[in-house]
Write an enzyme that holds these catalytic residues in place. Structure first.
Site, PDB file in Angstrom:
ATOM      1  N   GLU A  39       6.381  -6.374 -34.867  1.00  0.00           N
ATOM      2  CA  GLU A  39       6.280  -4.954 -34.546  1.00  0.00           C
ATOM      3  C   GLU A  39       5.420  -4.242 -35.595  1.00  0.00           C
ATOM      4  OE1 GLU A  39      10.052  -3.138 -35.183  1.00  0.00           O
ATOM      5  OE2 GLU A  39       9.325  -1.115 -34.778  1.00  0.00           O
ATOM      6  N   ASP A  78      11.939  -4.500 -37.038  1.00  0.00           N
ATOM      7  CA  ASP A  78      12.785  -3.856 -38.038  1.00  0.00           C
ATOM      8  C   ASP A  78      14.253  -3.990 -37.673  1.00  0.00           C
ATOM      9  OD1 ASP A  78      10.576  -3.031 -39.388  1.00  0.00           O
ATOM     10  OD2 ASP A  78      10.531  -1.015 -38.512  1.00  0.00           O
ATOM     11  N   ASP A 108      16.509  -1.991 -37.318  1.00  0.00           N
ATOM     12  CA  ASP A 108      17.060  -0.669 -37.009  1.00  0.00           C
ATOM     13  C   ASP A 108      17.111  -0.455 -35.500  1.00  0.00           C
ATOM     14  OD1 ASP A 108      14.483  -0.265 -36.207  1.00  0.00           O
ATOM     15  OD2 ASP A 108      13.986   1.214 -37.756  1.00  0.00           O
ATOM     16  N   ASP A 130      15.250   1.255 -33.392  1.00  0.00           N
ATOM     17  CA  ASP A 130      13.994   1.046 -32.660  1.00  0.00           C
ATOM     18  C   ASP A 130      13.660  -0.430 -32.536  1.00  0.00           C
ATOM     19  OD1 ASP A 130      13.631   3.677 -32.226  1.00  0.00           O
ATOM     20  OD2 ASP A 130      12.236   3.997 -33.898  1.00  0.00           O
TER      21      ASP A 130
END
Ligand code: 0RA
Length: 657
Positions: A438, A517, A519, A521
């Site tokens: 990403e 990541d 997280d 997202d």
């Protein structure tokens, strides 16, 4: 009276067998309930409720109450006939005790009902008992309350009468053994989801779920009743509740063919995906099987025959110069299929693919009859379906032409690997892997940190399309998707195969690793990419090529000792070990990683990419199907449930390490 098919064993011999059976379950719990994590834990409830559902399917029980008690135990109570308590002549113990302590004893009572052999379900309530620190069974029968209690599966006393009652039924309460499970906390959402599903699959049954733990703010307990008088008709509306429909009707059939009970509900929506949920004996057959094949064949043939027989429609098809394929009939189709099979054979990676060959013809016949009747009786709806099918075929053929021209150009420009790909130098796919990363900045670190010989990097940028909301061919127009497809070397539209089914013969890497990541997202992107593979390249998943990388959440440092922590628990362990006893270990330095981009290339290699130390999660079809379902649920016009979901599921709780 119940007929026990025991051999000539005397009491003590059979008792030894019982203990060995329980010991086997406690020694290898995963063999019986799948795993010992949250998933296996919830299996204890499913297993117990399944027995009550069986009693309901036999026609003797209407209400099932499931209670998550404050002390961590679970109670399942039904109003069936009650497990028999009469004494077995040879074993000299109550039928109840046999059911509770002998592996697979439950099934011997009711031959002819639709039990599940092997696989994850159907291991029997004795497994629940064996994996519980404590269990209490009560039977309400013949005016009496019978009771027996157990510890780790062993009876504490013979079945006794503890009182009188007017009602009939069975009440099971168990306290899961925390020396077996990694967690013993039950989750409302997981339990509710299964109870809702069971209520839809078994029309008329009422399942009342209660959580006795007071809500931290309101102090209130929570109760929900699951009950569907119209069974699958209501289920398909629920599944499709966020979509717009082509017409309001549910096409519905409930019948029996060749001794196989079949229930199917269908809706057509304005989206572009096919969503078929299939069940055999209440088990979600995510890998499909013969019942699904029969359904698809009947759908294609019946709709084709109808279109051919309608002059206005066949003229339209002729004019558009298109050939309609099976998949065109399924665009925007949502269906739930539930059948009951006496001796199911389950196959496949997750043992959720039905193998019984006799089923295909039975389902095909049932669907063919019901659907052609529906079309004849509903000309307006039939026309709406046909128009949608013609549009789907037109779009598919246009897309194929566009794709072929892209592929031709690729071949002419030599190989056609995307410019963004940093390939590895080794050529043998079995030793090579590719990271789908990403963002460009993390992509840059990954390129520097990698082992250039065996590891390729493809940075992904821009929006990854939601497969649900665009016509199938549009998915191929997205740059990031084309980059993935060209890099990994899957091919579409190979002669003789479905246009949208990837062929993996020329796959360029053994491992395809999604790296995002840690997280919300990142987790959303994982879900999107998993969905893309699930819908368009399922073979990549089935053959075990798809993985998710796990970057660390923290780096904890005490003096010269540093450790990467991938979970909150690992951080706590570091603090417990090196901390000075203050609240959060003030002598310990904690660096929190918010994204891959915060790590330098060496750190990224060390923590996430080095095959010797990294943690990879392999994606299986089950995880992917879950991701897909999350998506079809999320991506409705409601934004709220979607945001809520993403917030609650920021970790990959359902993916096995
Ligand atoms: C076999 C026979 C009978 C009842 C049951 C099974 C039964 C089992 C369970 C497990 C949970 N709830 C249940 N309810 C009933 C009764 C046979 C008879 O009464 O003749």
């Amino acid at each position: 009276m119940a007929d026990f098919q025991e051999n000539e064993n005397n009491y003590s011999a059979s008792n030894i067998q019982v203990l060995e059976g329980l010991e086997a379950v406690r020694k290898r719990p995963a063999m019986y309930i799948g795993d010992i994590s949250e998933k296996g834990l919830h299996h204890l409830i499913n297993e117990t409720v399944d027995n009550s559902i069986d009693e309901a399917m036999a026609g003797y029980c209407k209400n099932i109450e499931v209670t998550l008690n404050e002390d961590g135990s679970v109670t399942v109570e039904d109003d069936g006939r009650g497990i028999p308590v009469d004494e077995h002549k040879k074993l000299h113990k109550s039928a109840l005790e046999v059911v509770m302590t002998v592996l697979h004893a439950g099934g011997k009572f009711d031959k002819g009902s639709y039990k599940v052999s092997g696989g994850l379900h159907g291991v029997g309530v004795s497994c629940v008992n064996a994996l519980s620190a404590h269990m209490k069974s009560q039977v309400f029968r013949d005016g009496n309350i019978y009771q027996q209690e157990y510890e780790k599966g062993k009876p504490l006393y013979p079945v006794k009468i503890i009182g009188t009652t007017e009602k009939t039924g069975t009440r099971q309460q168990f306290w899961p053994d925390n020396s077996i499970f990694t967690t013993t906390t039950f989750q409302w959402d997981i339990v509710a989801r299964r109870m809702r599903e069971l209520a839809y699959l078994n029309a008329g049954i009422k399942i009342i779920l209660t959580d006795m733990h007071p809500h931290p703010e309101t102090g209130k307990t929570r109760t929900e009743t699951f009950h569907a008088e119209d069974g699958l008709k209501e289920f398909v509306r629920y599944v499709d509740r966020h979509r717009q429909h082509l017409f309001n009707d549910v096409i519905y059939l409930k019948t029996e063919k060749q001794g196989i009970p079949i229930e199917i509900a269908i809706m057509y929506n304005t989206d572009y995906t096919e969503n078929i949920h299939s069940y055999v004996n209440n088990i979600n057959t995510i890998e499909g099987g013969t019942h699904l094949t029969g359904f698809r064949t009947a759908l294609t043939r019946t709709l084709k025959a109808y279109a051919d027989g309608e002059p206005t429609i066949s003229k339209q098809i002729e004019k558009a110069k298109i050939e309609i394929a099976g998949e065109d009939f399924r665009e925007g189709l949502t269906a739930v299929i539930s059948i009951k099979v006496a001796e199911p054979q389950f196959e496949g990676q997750t043992k959720t693919k039905l193998g019984n060959s006799e089923v295909s013809g039975a389902v095909q016949q049932a669907v063919g009859e019901a659907l052609s009747n529906y079309l004849e009786e509903h000309p307006n709806e039939a026309k709406l379906i046909c128009n949608k099918v013609i549009l789907a075929a037109t779009a598919r053929i246009a897309a194929r032409n566009a794709r072929e021209s892209v592929q031709r150009k690729n071949v002419m420009s030599g190989g056609g690997l995307p410019g963004k790909l940093a390939d590895c130098s080794k050529k043998d796919p079995k030793d090579c892997e590719i990271f789908l990363v990403e963002g460009d900045s993390a992509g840059g670190s990954a390129k520097q940190g990698r082992d250039r010989y065996t590891q390729a990097i493809l940075p992904l940028r821009g929006k990854i399309l939601n497969v649900e909301k665009v016509q199938r061919h549009r998915v191929f127009e997205a740059e990031s998707v084309m980059n993935i497809i060209q890099s990994i070397g899957v091919r579409f539209g190979v002669e003789g195969e479905d246009d949208y089914e990837a062929n993996t013969d020329k796959l360029r890497y053994d491992k395809i690793i999604i790296m995002t990541d840690a997280d919300v997202d990142g987790s959303h992107i994982d879900t999107l990419i998993m969905t893309l593979f699930y819908r368009f390249m399922p073979k990549v998943i089935e053959e075990g090529h798809l993985y998710i990388a796990t970057p660390p959440l923290y780096k904890c440092t005490y003096k010269k000792i540093s450790e990467y922590c991938y979970t909150e628990q690992q951080r706590q362990m570091f603090i417990d070990k090196y901390g000075d006893g203050t609240e959060d270990g003030k002598n310990i330095h904690t660096q929190r990683y918010k994204g891959l981009g915060e790590m330098n290339p060496e750190q990224l290699w060390e923590t996430t990419m080095d095959p010797k130390t990294r943690l990879l999660k392999q994606v299986n079809i089950e995880n992917a199907a879950e991701a897909d379902e999350i998506f079809s649920m999320l991506m409705g016009d409601d934004v709220e449930p979607r945001r809520e979901f993403i917030e609650q599921n920021a970790t990959y709780a359902n993916i096995d390490a």
